[in-house]
Design an enzyme around this catalytic site. Structure first.
Site, PDB file in Angstrom:
ATOM      1  CG  ASN A  93     -21.465  -2.198  -7.886  1.00 27.00           C
ATOM      2  OD1 ASN A  93     -22.141  -0.972  -8.079  1.00 27.00           O
ATOM      3  ND2 ASN A  93     -20.684  -2.197  -6.850  1.00 27.00           N
ATOM      4  CB  SER A 145     -22.673  -3.392  -1.469  1.00 21.66           C
ATOM      5  OG  SER A 145     -23.342  -2.817  -2.364  1.00 21.66           O
ATOM      6  NE  ARG A 190     -26.364   0.216  -5.453  1.00 17.48           N
ATOM      7  CZ  ARG A 190     -24.944   0.071  -5.205  1.00 17.48           C
ATOM      8  NH1 ARG A 190     -24.524   0.035  -3.939  1.00 17.48           N
ATOM      9  NH2 ARG A 190     -24.217  -0.207  -6.495  1.00 17.48           N
ATOM     10  CG  ASP A 238      -2.251   0.743   0.943  1.00 18.73           C
ATOM     11  OD1 ASP A 238      -3.238   0.181   0.828  1.00 18.73           O
ATOM     12  OD2 ASP A 238      -2.269   2.080   0.758  1.00 18.73           O
ATOM     13  CE1 TYR A 256     -13.801   2.867  -8.348  1.00 18.80           C
ATOM     14  CE2 TYR A 256     -16.295   2.494  -8.200  1.00 18.80           C
ATOM     15  CZ  TYR A 256     -14.856   2.358  -8.278  1.00 18.80           C
ATOM     16  OH  TYR A 256     -14.886   1.227  -7.372  1.00 18.80           O
TER      17      TYR A 256
HETATM   18  N1  NAD Z   1     -15.512  -1.631  -0.871  1.00 22.59           N
HETATM   19  C1  NAD Z   1     -16.257  -2.109  -1.902  1.00 22.59           C
HETATM   20  O1  NAD Z   1     -17.559  -2.396  -1.710  1.00 22.59           O
HETATM   21  C2  NAD Z   1     -16.174  -2.092  -3.423  1.00 22.59           C
HETATM   22  C3  NAD Z   1     -16.895  -2.272  -4.345  1.00 22.59           C
HETATM   23  C4  NAD Z   1     -16.646  -2.276  -5.733  1.00 22.59           C
HETATM   24  C5  NAD Z   1     -15.347  -2.058  -6.095  1.00 22.59           C
HETATM   25  N2  NAD Z   1     -14.318  -1.887  -5.103  1.00 22.59           N
HETATM   26  C6  NAD Z   1     -12.835  -1.788  -5.347  1.00 22.59           C
HETATM   27  O2  NAD Z   1     -12.216  -2.697  -4.695  1.00 22.59           O
HETATM   28  C7  NAD Z   1     -10.858  -2.138  -4.369  1.00 22.59           C
HETATM   29  C8  NAD Z   1     -10.645  -2.136  -2.689  1.00 22.59           C
HETATM   30  O3  NAD Z   1     -11.802  -1.597  -2.304  1.00 22.59           O
HETATM   31  P1  NAD Z   1     -11.587  -0.810  -0.937  1.00 22.59           P
HETATM   32  O4  NAD Z   1     -12.883  -0.268  -0.266  1.00 22.59           O
HETATM   33  O5  NAD Z   1     -10.620  -1.609   0.020  1.00 22.59           O
HETATM   34  O6  NAD Z   1     -10.827   0.529  -1.115  1.00 22.59           O
HETATM   35  P2  NAD Z   1     -10.045   1.580  -0.150  1.00 22.59           P
HETATM   36  O7  NAD Z   1      -9.974   2.819  -0.724  1.00 22.59           O
HETATM   37  O8  NAD Z   1     -10.254   1.290   1.278  1.00 22.59           O
HETATM   38  O9  NAD Z   1      -8.478   0.907  -0.424  1.00 22.59           O
HETATM   39  C9  NAD Z   1      -7.644   1.322  -1.532  1.00 22.59           C
HETATM   40  C10 NAD Z   1      -6.041   1.108  -1.184  1.00 22.59           C
HETATM   41  O10 NAD Z   1      -5.272   1.426  -2.211  1.00 22.59           O
HETATM   42  C11 NAD Z   1      -4.245   2.020  -1.541  1.00 22.59           C
HETATM   43  N3  NAD Z   1      -3.578   2.783  -3.152  1.00 22.59           N
HETATM   44  C12 NAD Z   1      -4.275   3.666  -3.907  1.00 22.59           C
HETATM   45  N4  NAD Z   1      -3.517   4.060  -4.849  1.00 22.59           N
HETATM   46  C13 NAD Z   1      -2.459   3.249  -4.620  1.00 22.59           C
HETATM   47  C14 NAD Z   1      -1.274   3.039  -5.419  1.00 22.59           C
HETATM   48  N5  NAD Z   1      -0.909   4.001  -6.615  1.00 22.59           N
HETATM   49  N6  NAD Z   1      -0.053   2.449  -4.781  1.00 22.59           N
HETATM   50  C15 NAD Z   1      -0.449   1.626  -3.854  1.00 22.59           C
HETATM   51  N7  NAD Z   1      -1.480   1.700  -3.004  1.00 22.59           N
HETATM   52  C16 NAD Z   1      -2.425   2.526  -3.477  1.00 22.59           C
HETATM   53  C17 NAD Z   1      -4.847   3.061  -0.909  1.00 22.59           C
HETATM   54  O11 NAD Z   1      -3.905   3.668   0.022  1.00 22.59           O
HETATM   55  C18 NAD Z   1      -5.968   2.174  -0.239  1.00 22.59           C
HETATM   56  O12 NAD Z   1      -5.402   1.840   1.208  1.00 22.59           O
HETATM   57  C19 NAD Z   1     -11.038  -0.617  -5.086  1.00 22.59           C
HETATM   58  O13 NAD Z   1     -10.169  -0.872  -6.214  1.00 22.59           O
HETATM   59  C20 NAD Z   1     -12.290  -0.219  -5.223  1.00 22.59           C
HETATM   60  O14 NAD Z   1     -12.714   0.442  -6.351  1.00 22.59           O
HETATM   61  C21 NAD Z   1     -14.892  -2.083  -3.753  1.00 22.59           C
END
Ligand code: NAD
Length: 262
Positions: free
Chosen positions: A110, A163, A172, A33, A134
């Protein structure tokens, strides 16, 4: 032999949960991270750094069996941030995966298909209908995954995550909820599957009201949780974002900045 798994975004919501679920040491984990990653366990190595750095990515993936790519921007913030972290960083990661022949498990969303109405049944081959920039960034990611499989043989499973919550808490979620145990099972099936090739998987629990139909399931994902178990409590709780958020699959992302008149 124990597999070596790279987990990016390990300080994020999903990354933290997967790390905890794998605290029994079933995998040798390389955690990444840009944020601090806390205390290290015996089966872990910590790799704080930015995935936009191609050399860093190459070193991170060298000799790994798979990368679970959870790093990225999860909101519809500024375009520049999406380009930097969801596009450029992903390309660096895929270049490294190509170099070292590492399977990629990619966190799509999604929101790549969020402009479908909730009631519309779609499978993973339906045309994309992103609901935000996004969502567009996730479509781009799926296209990169397809490109790197077709041209370079990099195996990819793109997870259209619904979600991800401990429990569903709004209407939802009766469709879109993905429980923590189902996410663990899904991710492990992606890691363990033989020759998955390129595949899009709906990252959703076995929700009675879900309209996503998984036509091909080469990894053997069989979710167990069902948001319907919480229906008495949440069916009356409106989806955040108003009536449009109730209409479209992408919820608040779909409703935001909506200006169409007909
Ligand atoms: N949480 C959900 O319900 C959900 C739903 C659909 C998609 N997603 C996708 O799943 C993934 C994880 O979701 P999340 O909720 O844990 O997101 P989050 O934002 O909590 O975590 C993402 C992490 O990525 C790190 N990061 C960002 N850019 C970076 C880089 N260049 N190098 C290294 N680290 C980097 C951030 O510091 C952060 O800790 C994301 O890509 C999100 O778009 C999540």
């Amino acid at each position: 032999m124990m597999k070596t798994i790279v987990l990016t975004g390990a300080a994020g919501n999903i990354g933290k949960v997967l790390r905890e679920q794998w605290s029994d040491g079933r995998y040798q984990l390389r955690l990444n991270d840009i944020k601090p990653l806390g205390e290290i366990a015996a089966h872990e190595t910590l790799h704080v750094g930015d995935l936009r750095d191609a050399d860093f990515c190459a070193e991170l993936l060298k000799g790994a069996d798979a990368v679970v790519h959870m790093a990225g921007i999860g909101t519809d913030l500024e375009l520049d941030l999406l380009i930097e972290h969801n596009l450029k960083a992903l390309l660096c990661l895929y270049q490294a995966a190509r170099t070292h022949a590492v399977r990629v498990i990619y966190a799509s969303s999604n929101h790549a298909i969020g402009m479908y109405e909730c009631k519309t049944e779609i499978d993973e081959h339906a045309a994309v209908r992103p609901d935000s920039l996004y969502g567009v960034s996730k479509v781009w990611g799926e296209a990169i995954a397809r490109l790197y499989f077709d041209k370079h043989g990099v195996e990819s499973i793109c997870l259209r995550i619904g979600s991800f919550e401990v429990e569903p808490f709004e209407r939802r979620h009766l469709q879109t909820w993905l429980s923590h145990p189902d996410m663990q099972h899904l991710t492990e099936r992606c890691i363990e599957a033989h020759n998955p090739g390129f595949q899009i998987m709906y990252g959703v629990s076995a929700n009675t009201r879900n309209c996503w139909r998984q036509r091909d399931n080469p990894i053997g994902y069989h979710p167990q949780s069902n948001a319907e178990d919480f229906a008495d409590r949440i069916a009356g709780i409106p989806t955040r974002g108003g009536p449009l958020a109730e209409l479209f699959l992408g919820g608040g992302f779909a409703a935001s900045d909506y200006s169409r008149k007909t």
